[in-house]
Scaffold this active site. Sequence first.
Site: not given
Length: 380
Positions: A307, A357
């Site tokens: 990533e 989230d």
Amino acid sequence: MSYLIVGSGFWGATIAERIATVMKQPVTIIDKRDHIGGNCHSSLDEETGIECHRYGSHIFHTSIPQVWEYLSRFCEFTSYRHKVLITHGGKVYAMPINLFTINAFYGKNFTPSGAEAFLAAEIARDRIEQPANLEEKAVSLIGRPLYEAFIRNYTRKQWERDPKKLPSAIISRLPFRTCYNMDYFNDTWQGVPRDGYFTLFKNMLAHPNITVRLNCDYASIRSEIPSDATVIYTGMPDELFGYKYGELEWRSLRFEWETHDVRDFQGTTVMNYADPDVPWTRIHEFKHYHPERTAPFNGGKTVICREYPATWSRGEEACYPVNDERNTALYARYAAEAAQTPGLILGGRLGAYRYWDMDKAVADALHVFETRILPMSATL
Ligand code: UDP
């Protein structure tokens, strides 16, 4: 009255399911991608059978009973509990910072109270009374040496800016502990969907009142939308309003995928990289999310993904809002305009410009449904 939802991530999918089930109304949900689920999307890698989270690791965790109960209607979660490791200076440590990390970093064998006393002295050196930014907040929690090793350079890579210019809320996402609990999250309920995120979203949207249209861009169908339709928009607000007040800032990510002919590449789901000479922030190894899937788990191949944080520009995937003063003020102008626009509801992580989230997105969607959408049925 008809309902159009733009974007099929958790926020949009929750609203669609509620309109279909509770209001018994038809609802169309569109997505410009070729799959549902937004950035939570997962799919099976054809070669290895390993389920891969296509936009980086997504681990479900919540302490909100309503959200846990709601999503458990559509999937069973495994008992997976996330633990992260971090490489710094060629050595591997536990993350978030806990007693393993502290003892390994300082070469000590502190007890919890010993570590607390030691760190209190470290923290006192900087004399920060009112932490005003990410750096000050982190130093006031863990002291400067741990901050410089595990937070400063990772954060610079991730956000491409000085941690002094970032809000302290970002670092408050991470627990900090002086015991040996290595869990990345403190939440009551944690896990990953046993049958994958793709099955969870498929189940949420399986209602006969829901029509899903993929590869469908809002701009391309805007002229077809009936004037009395309610548009529930989960995309970027500045794009929706033609950037009339200016461009909101986002962070993006780039993923590099590799399949290796080894059973186990790194021995864990996520390895973070704290140091500036490593260009990626973390490596995900997806088979470790599902040790219960014995065939792919024990197979001789593994799929990993590096990533890399990326600067966002128009046309790229927006992954993180940059909630600094400028962007917060700019977002408020778009939100005010949305509130004044009849038939428009703005929401989701992008639409609300919030670093949420997954559970916070679902909780907000349930709230918006109850308070803004359901009352509309009374006026039908
Ligand atoms: N962070 C860090 N070092 C790490 C992990 C996280 O400095 O090893 C900081 C970094 O600023 C990051 C923030 O903590 O942006 C939140 O991390 P989290 O893992 O919650 O990010 P996400 O999974 O949402 O990308």
